[in-house]
Scaffold this motif. Sequence first.
Motif, PDB file in Angstrom:
ATOM      1  N   SER A   1       0.817  -1.221   0.000  1.00  0.00           N
ATOM      2  CA  SER A   1       0.000   0.000   0.000  1.00  0.00           C
ATOM      3  C   SER A   1       0.847   1.267   0.000  1.00  0.00           C
ATOM      4  CB  SER A   1      -0.937  -0.011   1.211  1.00  0.00           C
ATOM      5  OG  SER A   1      -0.195  -0.125   2.419  1.00  0.00           O
ATOM      6  N   VAL A   2       2.012   1.218   0.676  1.00  0.00           N
ATOM      7  CA  VAL A   2       2.894   2.391   0.697  1.00  0.00           C
ATOM      8  C   VAL A   2       3.392   2.707  -0.702  1.00  0.00           C
ATOM      9  CG1 VAL A   2       5.098   3.275   1.541  1.00  0.00           C
ATOM     10  CG2 VAL A   2       3.623   1.963   3.071  1.00  0.00           C
ATOM     11  N   ASP A   3       3.761   1.671  -1.452  1.00  0.00           N
ATOM     12  CA  ASP A   3       4.242   1.846  -2.826  1.00  0.00           C
ATOM     13  C   ASP A   3       3.136   2.375  -3.730  1.00  0.00           C
ATOM     14  OD1 ASP A   3       5.876   1.683  -5.088  1.00  0.00           O
ATOM     15  OD2 ASP A   3       5.246  -0.369  -5.495  1.00  0.00           O
ATOM     16  N   LYS A   4       1.966   1.813  -3.623  1.00  0.00           N
ATOM     17  CA  LYS A   4       0.843   2.261  -4.455  1.00  0.00           C
ATOM     18  C   LYS A   4       0.444   3.698  -4.113  1.00  0.00           C
ATOM     19  CE  LYS A   4      -1.002  -2.414  -5.022  1.00  0.00           C
ATOM     20  NZ  LYS A   4      -2.131  -3.357  -4.746  1.00  0.00           N
ATOM     21  N   GLY A   5       0.461   4.006  -2.813  1.00  0.00           N
ATOM     22  CA  GLY A   5       0.147   5.377  -2.408  1.00  0.00           C
ATOM     23  C   GLY A   5       1.163   6.380  -2.922  1.00  0.00           C
ATOM     24  N   THR A   6       2.445   5.991  -2.929  1.00  0.00           N
ATOM     25  CA  THR A   6       3.500   6.864  -3.452  1.00  0.00           C
ATOM     26  C   THR A   6       3.307   7.128  -4.933  1.00  0.00           C
ATOM     27  OG1 THR A   6       5.096   6.095  -1.801  1.00  0.00           O
ATOM     28  CG2 THR A   6       5.980   7.076  -3.812  1.00  0.00           C
ATOM     29  N   LEU A   7       3.013   6.085  -5.700  1.00  0.00           N
ATOM     30  CA  LEU A   7       2.798   6.238  -7.136  1.00  0.00           C
ATOM     31  C   LEU A   7       1.598   7.151  -7.413  1.00  0.00           C
ATOM     32  CD1 LEU A   7       3.460   2.584  -8.382  1.00  0.00           C
ATOM     33  CD2 LEU A   7       4.961   4.575  -8.609  1.00  0.00           C
ATOM     34  N   LEU A   8       0.540   6.996  -6.620  1.00  0.00           N
ATOM     35  CA  LEU A   8      -0.653   7.827  -6.789  1.00  0.00           C
ATOM     36  C   LEU A   8      -0.361   9.280  -6.412  1.00  0.00           C
ATOM     37  CD1 LEU A   8      -3.689   7.972  -7.421  1.00  0.00           C
ATOM     38  CD2 LEU A   8      -4.124   7.442  -5.022  1.00  0.00           C
ATOM     39  N   PHE A   9       0.349   9.471  -5.298  1.00  0.00           N
ATOM     40  CA  PHE A   9       0.667  10.818  -4.820  1.00  0.00           C
ATOM     41  C   PHE A   9       1.573  11.563  -5.807  1.00  0.00           C
ATOM     42  CE2 PHE A   9       3.854  13.372  -2.432  1.00  0.00           C
ATOM     43  CZ  PHE A   9       3.031  14.411  -2.051  1.00  0.00           C
ATOM     44  N   THR A  10       2.607  10.885  -6.290  1.00  0.00           N
ATOM     45  CA  THR A  10       3.531  11.541  -7.228  1.00  0.00           C
ATOM     46  C   THR A  10       2.857  11.826  -8.570  1.00  0.00           C
ATOM     47  OG1 THR A  10       4.391   9.344  -7.818  1.00  0.00           O
ATOM     48  CG2 THR A  10       5.616  10.613  -6.176  1.00  0.00           C
ATOM     49  N   LEU A  11       1.998  10.930  -9.005  1.00  0.00           N
ATOM     50  CA  LEU A  11       1.261  11.164 -10.253  1.00  0.00           C
ATOM     51  C   LEU A  11       0.358  12.382 -10.122  1.00  0.00           C
ATOM     52  CD1 LEU A  11       0.637  10.209 -13.123  1.00  0.00           C
ATOM     53  CD2 LEU A  11      -1.144   8.733 -12.177  1.00  0.00           C
ATOM     54  N   LEU A  12      -0.235  12.542  -8.943  1.00  0.00           N
ATOM     55  CA  LEU A  12      -1.087  13.698  -8.677  1.00  0.00           C
ATOM     56  C   LEU A  12      -0.279  14.993  -8.745  1.00  0.00           C
ATOM     57  CD1 LEU A  12      -3.954  14.612  -7.806  1.00  0.00           C
ATOM     58  CD2 LEU A  12      -3.166  14.442  -5.446  1.00  0.00           C
ATOM     59  N   LEU A  13       0.930  14.995  -8.154  1.00  0.00           N
ATOM     60  CA  LEU A  13       1.792  16.182  -8.201  1.00  0.00           C
ATOM     61  C   LEU A  13       2.199  16.524  -9.622  1.00  0.00           C
ATOM     62  CD1 LEU A  13       4.228  15.813  -5.151  1.00  0.00           C
ATOM     63  CD2 LEU A  13       2.329  17.418  -5.411  1.00  0.00           C
ATOM     64  N   ILE A  14       2.515  15.499 -10.405  1.00  0.00           N
ATOM     65  CA  ILE A  14       2.928  15.723 -11.796  1.00  0.00           C
ATOM     66  C   ILE A  14       1.779  16.289 -12.620  1.00  0.00           C
ATOM     67  CG2 ILE A  14       3.685  14.542 -13.904  1.00  0.00           C
ATOM     68  CD1 ILE A  14       5.221  12.594 -12.095  1.00  0.00           C
ATOM     69  N   SER A  15       0.567  15.888 -12.285  1.00  0.00           N
ATOM     70  CA  SER A  15      -0.606  16.276 -13.089  1.00  0.00           C
ATOM     71  C   SER A  15      -1.061  17.706 -12.835  1.00  0.00           C
ATOM     72  CB  SER A  15      -1.765  15.313 -12.809  1.00  0.00           C
ATOM     73  OG  SER A  15      -1.388  13.980 -13.069  1.00  0.00           O
ATOM     74  N   ILE A  16      -0.748  18.263 -11.662  1.00  0.00           N
ATOM     75  CA  ILE A  16      -1.226  19.605 -11.319  1.00  0.00           C
ATOM     76  C   ILE A  16      -0.212  20.651 -11.779  1.00  0.00           C
ATOM     77  CG2 ILE A  16      -1.943  21.148  -9.454  1.00  0.00           C
ATOM     78  CD1 ILE A  16      -2.658  18.720  -7.808  1.00  0.00           C
ATOM     79  N   PRO A  17      -0.612  21.605 -12.618  1.00  0.00           N
ATOM     80  CA  PRO A  17       0.314  22.673 -13.037  1.00  0.00           C
ATOM     81  C   PRO A  17       0.780  23.507 -11.844  1.00  0.00           C
ATOM     82  CG  PRO A  17      -1.648  22.626 -14.427  1.00  0.00           C
ATOM     83  CD  PRO A  17      -1.918  21.718 -13.273  1.00  0.00           C
ATOM     84  N   VAL A  18       1.999  24.014 -11.931  1.00  0.00           N
ATOM     85  CA  VAL A  18       2.575  24.788 -10.826  1.00  0.00           C
ATOM     86  C   VAL A  18       1.718  26.003 -10.447  1.00  0.00           C
ATOM     87  CG1 VAL A  18       4.569  26.173 -10.124  1.00  0.00           C
ATOM     88  CG2 VAL A  18       4.917  23.989 -11.262  1.00  0.00           C
ATOM     89  N   PRO A  19       1.201  26.796 -11.409  1.00  0.00           N
ATOM     90  CA  PRO A  19       0.353  27.939 -11.004  1.00  0.00           C
ATOM     91  C   PRO A  19      -0.877  27.510 -10.203  1.00  0.00           C
ATOM     92  CG  PRO A  19       0.999  28.147 -13.306  1.00  0.00           C
ATOM     93  CD  PRO A  19       1.398  26.779 -12.872  1.00  0.00           C
ATOM     94  N   VAL A  20      -1.480  26.395 -10.592  1.00  0.00           N
ATOM     95  CA  VAL A  20      -2.661  25.908  -9.878  1.00  0.00           C
ATOM     96  C   VAL A  20      -2.279  25.439  -8.478  1.00  0.00           C
ATOM     97  CG1 VAL A  20      -4.527  24.197  -9.875  1.00  0.00           C
ATOM     98  CG2 VAL A  20      -3.799  25.254 -12.017  1.00  0.00           C
ATOM     99  N   LEU A  21      -1.159  24.710  -8.389  1.00  0.00           N
ATOM    100  CA  LEU A  21      -0.698  24.227  -7.089  1.00  0.00           C
ATOM    101  C   LEU A  21      -0.347  25.397  -6.169  1.00  0.00           C
ATOM    102  CD1 LEU A  21      -0.052  21.587  -5.555  1.00  0.00           C
ATOM    103  CD2 LEU A  21       2.320  21.852  -6.312  1.00  0.00           C
ATOM    104  N   GLY A  22       0.282  26.424  -6.733  1.00  0.00           N
ATOM    105  CA  GLY A  22       0.609  27.606  -5.945  1.00  0.00           C
ATOM    106  C   GLY A  22      -0.631  28.294  -5.411  1.00  0.00           C
ATOM    107  N   PHE A  23      -1.655  28.392  -6.258  1.00  0.00           N
ATOM    108  CA  PHE A  23      -2.918  29.015  -5.844  1.00  0.00           C
ATOM    109  C   PHE A  23      -3.588  28.194  -4.731  1.00  0.00           C
ATOM    110  CE2 PHE A  23      -7.573  29.350  -6.356  1.00  0.00           C
ATOM    111  CZ  PHE A  23      -7.733  30.704  -6.103  1.00  0.00           C
ATOM    112  N   ILE A  24      -3.562  26.858  -4.863  1.00  0.00           N
ATOM    113  CA  ILE A  24      -4.174  25.984  -3.854  1.00  0.00           C
ATOM    114  C   ILE A  24      -3.450  26.122  -2.514  1.00  0.00           C
ATOM    115  CG2 ILE A  24      -4.570  23.572  -3.202  1.00  0.00           C
ATOM    116  CD1 ILE A  24      -4.978  22.974  -6.190  1.00  0.00           C
TER     117      ILE A  24
END
Length: 297
Positions: A116-139
């Motif tokens: 589960s730790v490995d799967k959660g890491t893959l999901l978390f990193t994919l989420l970070l890659i998918s969000i543009p920096v301006p949007v992440l900064g605003f959030i």
Amino acid sequence: MIPVFLGTTTLIFFMVRVLPGDPVAAMWGDKAPDPAQVAAFKHRMGLDKSMIQQYVDYMANLFTGNFGQTMAGRKVIDVIGEALPVTVRLALLAFAIELVLGVAIGLIAGLKRGKSVDKGTLLFTLLLISIPVPVLGFIFQNIFATNLGWVTPTVQDSMNLGQLLLPAVVLGSLSLAYVARLTRTSIVENVKSDYMRTAVAKGLPKRKVIGTHLLRNSMIPVITFLGTDLGALMGGAIVTEGIFNVKGVGNALYHAINLKEGATVSGFVVVLVLVFLAASLIVDLLYAVLDPRIRYA
């Protein structure tokens, strides 16, 4: 390094002087300038010379540390000297965050492959890659500044590391995801290698097996990415500095581009090129440190 430096500076020189148009005309805007004033200004800035002569003068001055002057008559080196330390501080803070957290997360995920730790890491990193920096900064700005009140929405003091922490997290988030995934993949590939089985068979402590053998050999692709990423962080800080009002290279470069300040843009790009080249050289040298099989004659 020498041909790359010469080629890059040459390309940037002609791009910033040919493509943006006439910077002198942009200074007066819609007003009709006095021809005598225009001629005097061009002579002071060296813009009345041929493009080839301007290039020769530029390269000659570059090797003496003279980056030219802004349209207002200020030395470009002074502008760089004010903005560069702020961006270096922001980039190094983001670099430290992505290095420490990225490697740690990737190491844990690689050792816990399929769990589960490995799967959660893959999901978390994919989420970070998918969000543009301006949007992440605003959030992040809304969550940690507006709602929780932990930090100020914008940076009031660019020399304060505490205020630069949130922009650094936003700036390094994409790279952190890549570092974590690279580390995880490399760990998974090396954990079943022959040298790992030999180390375990020798009865070495688990900490030494992981730290000395596994992690050291798994860091080569990660170091390659980190080397190029340090320069990318400084160049990519333009968006982050704009969101959080950081008075660094991104802010200065944005205004220089708007004002068609060719000398200023060239000066900042030259500095970024030097950062990339230095980082690439350090990465090449680190290969021999990480892998004893690599030796340079």
